[in-house]
Write an enzyme that holds these catalytic residues in place. Structure first.
Site, PDB file in Angstrom:
ATOM      1  N   LYS A 177       0.802  -1.061  -0.371  1.00 23.54           N
ATOM      2  CA  LYS A 177       0.007   0.269  -0.246  1.00 23.54           C
ATOM      3  C   LYS A 177       1.419   1.017   0.271  1.00 23.54           C
ATOM      4  O   LYS A 177       2.069   0.854   0.379  1.00 23.54           O
ATOM      5  CB  LYS A 177      -1.011   0.277   1.335  1.00 23.54           C
ATOM      6  CG  LYS A 177      -2.105   1.037   1.159  1.00 23.54           C
ATOM      7  CD  LYS A 177      -3.182  -0.203   0.123  1.00 23.54           C
ATOM      8  CE  LYS A 177      -4.440   0.728  -0.051  1.00 23.54           C
ATOM      9  NZ  LYS A 177      -5.511  -0.136  -0.643  1.00 23.54           N
TER      10      LYS A 177
ATOM     11  N   ASP B 187      -7.030   4.579  -5.150  1.00 21.06           N
ATOM     12  CA  ASP B 187      -7.481   4.328  -3.644  1.00 21.06           C
ATOM     13  C   ASP B 187      -8.251   5.226  -3.411  1.00 21.06           C
ATOM     14  O   ASP B 187      -8.051   6.601  -4.672  1.00 21.06           O
ATOM     15  CB  ASP B 187      -6.591   3.958  -2.710  1.00 21.06           C
ATOM     16  CG  ASP B 187      -7.003   3.387  -1.600  1.00 21.06           C
ATOM     17  OD1 ASP B 187      -7.866   4.082  -0.451  1.00 21.06           O
ATOM     18  OD2 ASP B 187      -7.446   2.361  -1.217  1.00 21.06           O
TER      19      ASP B 187
END
Length: 448
Positions: free
Chosen positions: A129, A169
């Site tokens: 991430k 995201d």
């Protein structure tokens, strides 16, 4: 206390001592670790190999400055992050988040969750991430482009189609992915599979935009089917009105449910006749307006300030799709009082730990985000496959594969829970099923 329980507690104490300020990360890790005691009792070799200590530590943490110039000519500086958490089953895979709240604890918790989410898809992808505390809201296209170019100047050396494949995201949509891909191409040449969530004109996948929202409904559909139930005529509360919420709304309407609410950061709209997804899409995606405008256009709708989870109405299913920690224990108690029987997470960790305990105490069927919202990364991995083969699949092909993947995720979670004596606990089942695949890969690969 058993040897397995003692080992879990030792690992938790080590994390608290090493990263005392990383509360988001601790919450995500401890939730998983608490589910794994029966697995460790069955596999003492995991304790001997100190597997948990290895799996909770990222393989690599990259933190860097991102200098950029705004439209007034002033220089700004943000922080950038990429946490490459685990590559046991494939290249790191996970989104980039651009939001003022982003810090190392947030990125680590999201990366840790991503490891098991990606494992559950059955596809060969590890977990990672990244992101920045940059806020794209209120910025011009030129400012966003300059930021993305600066961000990629550092990130490019750490990613690649077989190493680490970022995606979008929160705050990183098609515009941002396009700018990031263009910057990477200038630095490293055209490598189609280096990012996912791309535009269809340069290697993107059909159904990627819809994937997380659609996948959430496919998972929920499987959960209801396991209890001889269906989505038809069910009343649903959805929070949020971004990408995930919008396409969850659209798919819920297609499957015969009635969605009563959607929301944004200011408030929510309630429509007893059912929210019209086309009107929401026009307001949010075309006009980029606020959700209160829905009530101005639809006579049967009402707008309220505050949280949708404070509203007291009868409904059957809760789909939180807005943000982290949006439901607390008191709101969870209201959910139970209002008759909801199922809840599935479209956002990452939208339920506080105390809220999840309320669901478990009252027999509410709870689908955790690492399982229920895995549709986005599943189609991202399918985009990687298409890029590798230099092919482009139709929307129908991708959607069918997504539906199958989400059904299999639920089935794996259900079976894992049953195997370890926790029938109906889909959170524990998802944690165990995701962990087992990663653990097996790490064990057979030696000291990694």
């Amino acid at each position: 206390m058993t040897k397995a329980q003692d080992y879990v507690e030792t690992v938790k104490q080590t994390i608290k001592q090493r990263d005392p300020e990383q509360t988001d990360f601790q919450e995500a890790v401890f939730t998983v670790l608490d589910s794994l005691t029966p697995v460790l009792e069955k596999h003492p070799e995991y304790i001997e190999a100190n597997l948990l200590r290895r799996i909770v530590e990222p393989e690599r943490v990259i933190e860097f400055r991102v200098p950029w110039q705004d439209d007034t000519g002033h220089f700004q500086v943000n922080r950038g992050y990429r946490v490459q958490f685990n590559s046991a089953i494939g290249p790191y895979k996970g989104g980039l988040r651009f939001h003022p709240s982003v810090n190392l604890s947030t990125v680590k918790f999201l990366g840790f969750e991503q490891v098991f989410k990606n494992s559950l898809t059955g596809l060969p992808i590890g977990g990672g991430k990244g992101g920045s505390d940059f806020d794209p809201k209120g910025k011009s296209d030129s400012e966003v482009m300059r930021f993305c170019q600066s961000f990629m100047t550092e990130l490019a050396r750490h990613i690649g189609p077989d190493l680490d494949v970022p995606a979008g995201d929160i705050g990183v949509g098609g515009r941002e992915v396009g700018y990031l891909f263009g910057a990477y191409k200038r630095l490293c040449g055209f490598k189609n599979g280096v990012l996912t969530g791309k535009n269809l004109t340069f290697g993107g996948s059909a159904a990627r935009t819809e994937a997380t929202g659609y996948g959430l409904l496919y998972y929920t559909q499987s959960m209801l089917k396991a209890h001889n139930d269906s989505l038809k005529d069910k009343k649903i509360k959805i929070s949020g009105s971004g990408n995930v919420a919008l396409y969850a709304l659209q798919k819920a309407n297609e499957l015969g449910a009635t969605v009563l609410t959607v929301s944004d950061s200011n408030g929510y709209v309630y429509d007893p006749n059912g929210i019209n997804d086309k009107i929401v899409q026009q307001i949010k995606e075309v006009e980029r307006g606020r959700i209160k405008e829905y009530a101005q256009q639809v006579d049967s709708a009402q707008y309220f300030e505050g949280s949708v989870w404070d509203q007291d109405i009868d409904y059957d299913i809760a789909l939180p799709c807005a943000t982290q920690n949006e439901i607390n224990a008191q709101q969870a108690e209201l959910l139970v009082k209002d008759g909801a029987r199922y809840i599935a997470e479209g956002a990452n960790m939208p339920n506080q730990t105390a809220a999840i305990k309320v669901y478990q105490d009252h027999g509410i069927y709870y689908g955790p985000g690492k399982a229920a919202n895995a549709g986005g990364v599943a189609v991202s991995a399918l985009e990687m496959s298409q890029n590798s083969e230099r092919l482009s699949w139709s929307f129908e092909e991708v959607d069918a594969k997504l539906a199958q993947i989400m059904h299999e995720i639920f089935t794996k979670s259900e079976k894992a829970a049953q195997e370890y004596g926790m029938d109906g606990n889909y959170q524990a089942g998802a944690n165990i099923a995701g962990f087992n695949k990663v653990a097996t890969a790490m064990m057979v690969q030696g000291l990694v």
